[in-house]
Design an enzyme around this catalytic site. Structure first.
Site, short mmCIF file in Angstrom:
data_model
loop_
_atom_site.label_atom_id
_atom_site.label_comp_id
_atom_site.label_asym_id
_atom_site.label_seq_id
_atom_site.Cartn_x
_atom_site.Cartn_y
_atom_site.Cartn_z
N ASP A 9 3.66 -33.23 47.12
CA ASP A 9 3.49 -34.38 47.70
C ASP A 9 5.30 -34.78 48.44
O ASP A 9 6.17 -34.06 47.24
CB ASP A 9 2.82 -35.70 46.94
CG ASP A 9 3.18 -37.14 46.92
OD1 ASP A 9 2.06 -37.66 47.33
OD2 ASP A 9 4.12 -37.98 47.22
N ILE A 10 6.05 -35.56 49.28
CA ILE A 10 6.85 -35.43 49.58
C ILE A 10 7.61 -36.39 47.83
O ILE A 10 8.75 -36.13 48.04
CB ILE A 10 7.20 -36.14 51.12
CG1 ILE A 10 8.68 -35.77 51.22
CG2 ILE A 10 7.12 -37.76 50.83
CD1 ILE A 10 8.74 -36.13 52.42
N ASN A 49 -6.37 -43.68 46.07
CA ASN A 49 -6.65 -45.37 46.38
C ASN A 49 -7.11 -45.94 47.62
O ASN A 49 -6.68 -45.06 48.27
CB ASN A 49 -4.71 -45.32 46.68
CG ASN A 49 -4.11 -45.07 45.31
OD1 ASN A 49 -4.60 -45.69 44.06
ND2 ASN A 49 -2.53 -44.46 45.16
N GLY A 54 -2.85 -49.84 46.54
CA GLY A 54 -1.63 -48.82 46.89
C GLY A 54 -2.30 -47.79 47.73
O GLY A 54 -1.23 -46.88 47.93
N GLN A 55 -2.93 -47.43 48.46
CA GLN A 55 -3.20 -47.11 49.37
C GLN A 55 -2.03 -47.33 50.19
O GLN A 55 -1.90 -47.91 50.86
CB GLN A 55 -4.43 -46.56 50.04
CG GLN A 55 -4.74 -45.66 51.34
CD GLN A 55 -5.31 -45.65 51.60
OE1 GLN A 55 -6.62 -46.18 51.48
NE2 GLN A 55 -5.75 -44.72 52.74
N HIS A 70 -7.67 -39.26 51.09
CA HIS A 70 -6.21 -38.80 50.37
C HIS A 70 -7.04 -38.14 48.86
O HIS A 70 -7.29 -39.14 48.40
CB HIS A 70 -5.29 -38.15 50.43
CG HIS A 70 -4.12 -39.16 50.19
ND1 HIS A 70 -4.57 -40.67 51.55
CD2 HIS A 70 -3.64 -39.87 49.29
CE1 HIS A 70 -3.51 -41.77 50.94
NE2 HIS A 70 -3.62 -40.89 49.81
N HIS A 124 -4.85 -37.55 45.54
CA HIS A 124 -3.42 -36.75 44.78
C HIS A 124 -4.67 -36.06 43.52
O HIS A 124 -4.88 -36.63 43.05
CB HIS A 124 -3.02 -38.09 43.97
CG HIS A 124 -2.39 -39.28 45.36
ND1 HIS A 124 -1.49 -39.78 44.89
CD2 HIS A 124 -3.11 -40.49 45.37
CE1 HIS A 124 -1.12 -40.46 45.97
NE2 HIS A 124 -2.47 -41.02 46.12
P1 5GP Z 1 -0.73 -43.19 48.68
O1 5GP Z 1 -0.04 -44.21 48.19
O2 5GP Z 1 -1.57 -43.39 50.37
O3 5GP Z 1 -2.40 -43.44 48.09
O4 5GP Z 1 -0.18 -42.06 49.05
C1 5GP Z 1 0.15 -41.27 50.04
C2 5GP Z 1 1.12 -40.83 49.21
O5 5GP Z 1 1.42 -40.01 50.08
C3 5GP Z 1 2.17 -40.98 48.59
O6 5GP Z 1 2.07 -40.50 47.45
C4 5GP Z 1 3.38 -40.57 49.79
O7 5GP Z 1 4.42 -40.05 48.69
C5 5GP Z 1 3.38 -39.19 50.22
N1 5GP Z 1 3.78 -39.12 51.53
C6 5GP Z 1 4.48 -39.84 52.59
N2 5GP Z 1 4.12 -39.54 53.21
C7 5GP Z 1 4.58 -37.77 53.14
C8 5GP Z 1 4.85 -37.04 53.90
O8 5GP Z 1 6.01 -36.95 55.04
N3 5GP Z 1 4.72 -36.05 53.43
C9 5GP Z 1 4.42 -35.73 52.14
N4 5GP Z 1 4.59 -33.95 51.26
N5 5GP Z 1 3.81 -36.40 51.71
C10 5GP Z 1 4.16 -37.80 51.65
#
Ligand code: 5GP
Length: 112
Positions: free
Chosen positions: A30-31, A85, A91-92, A98, A100
């Site tokens: 994750d970034i 999420n 929180g998505q 995906h 986590h």
């Molecule tokens: P969500 O909030 O949708 O469950 O999780 C999305 C996740 O994607 C977040 O933890 C966010 O930090 C990660 N993320 C968003 N953009 C990027 C990206 O460009 N590269 C990577 N490696 N992770 C990303």
């Protein structure tokens, strides 16, 4: 579903720190890590969120879960949390399904 930043990672249009990939899924760091280990496991198939998956995705969903556990095992993670999420209120933020994998610190319950 519409393309997301994760489609670009799958297509190698933008870089990611990939830790695992096979014909059905790809996993990368994750970034913006929320724990010392924070990996995302995503299907190559574009499914916007878990609740949009179909009966025909059963094998794929199992594959994602097993891949997550295998990645954790390979990294010698004993205790870890898997999170999906589903939807903005949950929180998505990226609408490509995906999982986590979070590890390396204690986690509270209930989650925030
Ligand atoms: P969500 O909030 O949708 O469950 O999780 C999305 C996740 O994607 C977040 O933890 C966010 O930090 C990660 N993320 C968003 N953009 C990027 C990206 O460009 N590269 C990577 N490696 N992770 C990303």
């Amino acid at each position: 579903m519409t393309d997301t930043i994760f489609s670009k990672i799958i297509n190698k249009e933008i870089p990611a720190d990939i830790v695992y990939e096979d014909e059905k899924c790809i996993a990368f760091n994750d970034i913006s890590p929320q724990a010392p280990t924070h990996i995302l496991v995503i299907p190559r198939k574009g499914i916007s969120k878990l609740s949009e998956s179909q009966e025909t995705d059963k094998d794929l969903l199992g594959h994602l879960m097993l891949s997550a556990t295998q990645i954790a095992k390979k990294l010698n993670l004993d205790d870890y949390r898997l999170v999906i999420n589903n939807g903005a209120d949950a929180g998505q933020t990226v609408f490509h399904l995906h999982i986590h994998i979070l590890a390396g610190r204690p986690f509270g319950w209930p989650p925030g």
